[in-house]
Design a protein around this motif. Structure first.
Motif, PDB file in Angstrom:
ATOM      1  N   VAL A   4       0.744  -1.108   0.287  1.00 49.09           N
ATOM      2  CA  VAL A   4      -0.219  -0.098  -0.129  1.00 49.09           C
ATOM      3  C   VAL A   4       1.242   1.156   0.510  1.00 49.09           C
ATOM      4  CG1 VAL A   4      -1.692   1.945   1.576  1.00 49.09           C
ATOM      5  CG2 VAL A   4      -1.512  -0.971   0.890  1.00 49.09           C
ATOM      6  N   THR A   5       2.141   1.317   0.854  1.00 48.12           N
ATOM      7  CA  THR A   5       3.097   2.445   0.429  1.00 48.12           C
ATOM      8  C   THR A   5       3.660   2.706  -0.716  1.00 48.12           C
ATOM      9  OG1 THR A   5       3.480   1.492   3.555  1.00 48.12           O
ATOM     10  CG2 THR A   5       4.818   3.148   2.451  1.00 48.12           C
ATOM     11  N   THR A   7       2.425   1.152  -3.212  1.00 43.76           N
ATOM     12  CA  THR A   7       1.429   1.894  -4.599  1.00 43.76           C
ATOM     13  C   THR A   7       1.569   3.508  -4.732  1.00 43.76           C
ATOM     14  OG1 THR A   7       0.671  -0.254  -4.466  1.00 43.76           O
ATOM     15  CG2 THR A   7      -0.710   1.548  -5.279  1.00 43.76           C
ATOM     16  N   ARG A   8       0.990   3.979  -3.415  1.00 38.45           N
ATOM     17  CA  ARG A   8       1.179   5.138  -2.317  1.00 38.45           C
ATOM     18  C   ARG A   8       2.145   6.452  -3.041  1.00 38.45           C
ATOM     19  NH1 ARG A   8      -2.122   5.873   3.606  1.00 38.45           N
ATOM     20  NH2 ARG A   8      -3.801   5.305   3.033  1.00 38.45           N
ATOM     21  N   VAL A  11       2.344   6.890  -7.042  1.00 40.66           N
ATOM     22  CA  VAL A  11       0.552   7.755  -7.238  1.00 40.66           C
ATOM     23  C   VAL A  11       1.835   8.778  -6.965  1.00 40.66           C
ATOM     24  CG1 VAL A  11      -1.385   8.571  -6.632  1.00 40.66           C
ATOM     25  CG2 VAL A  11      -1.629   5.983  -6.967  1.00 40.66           C
ATOM     26  N   TYR A  12       1.730   9.559  -5.725  1.00 35.40           N
ATOM     27  CA  TYR A  12       2.407  10.633  -5.908  1.00 35.40           C
ATOM     28  C   TYR A  12       3.263  11.076  -6.478  1.00 35.40           C
ATOM     29  CZ  TYR A  12      -0.200  10.194  -0.899  1.00 35.40           C
ATOM     30  OH  TYR A  12      -0.693  10.144  -0.204  1.00 35.40           O
TER      31      TYR A  12
END
Length: 143
Positions: A4-5, A7-8, A11-12
């Motif tokens: 999840v981290t 992926t974030r 995205v950022y």
């Protein structure tokens, strides 16, 4: 790192990259638009001044020919106006430069006879009208 981290973070990073690209494209367009606007403004101002000088030159010609007024129809005033028209024409494009050069040549060969000869007056006025038409054509192309 967790999925999840990771992926974030991606995205950022993609958002940051897209933001920078979008800002660069926007800035580039803004600079280009300002340049075009400045150019059009310069051409517009020079064109309006050219139209005024052409009208004043026409008044000089008519005063010399029809009124026989050597004060208002002074060839020296005409030469100054023809010179200024030639100087300003460079801002307005090649067609206006060529037309102004023709006007200067016509003036040069006819100024001494324009008080007495209608043909000399007509030649100068025709050259003035041709230059005026070229200036109006340039103005109509500006956006």
């Amino acid at each position: 790192m967790s999925g999840v981290t990771e992926t974030r973070l991606k995205v950022y990073q993609a958002t940051a990259l897209f933001s920078v690209l979008f800002a660069l494209v926007g800035f580039s367009y803004n600079v280009w638009r300002l340049e075009v606007t400045e150019h059009n403004s310069n051409v517009r101002e020079a064109s309006f001044e050219l139209l005024l000088q052409l009208a004043e030159l026409e008044q000089v010609v008519y005063a010399a020919h029809y009124d026989r007024d050597l004060e208002r129809g002074s060839p020296r005033d005409g030469w100054v106006k023809v010179g200024l028209i030639n100087d300003l024409s460079g801002t307005c494009g090649e067609a206006v430069v060529a037309s102004a050069a023709v006007l200067k040549a016509v003036w040069s060969s006819n100024w001494a006879q324009m008080a007495e000869q209608s043909s000399a007056t007509d030649a100068v006025v025709t050259a003035i009208d041709d230059t005026r038409a070229e200036v109006r054509a340039v103005l109509s192309t500006l956006n």
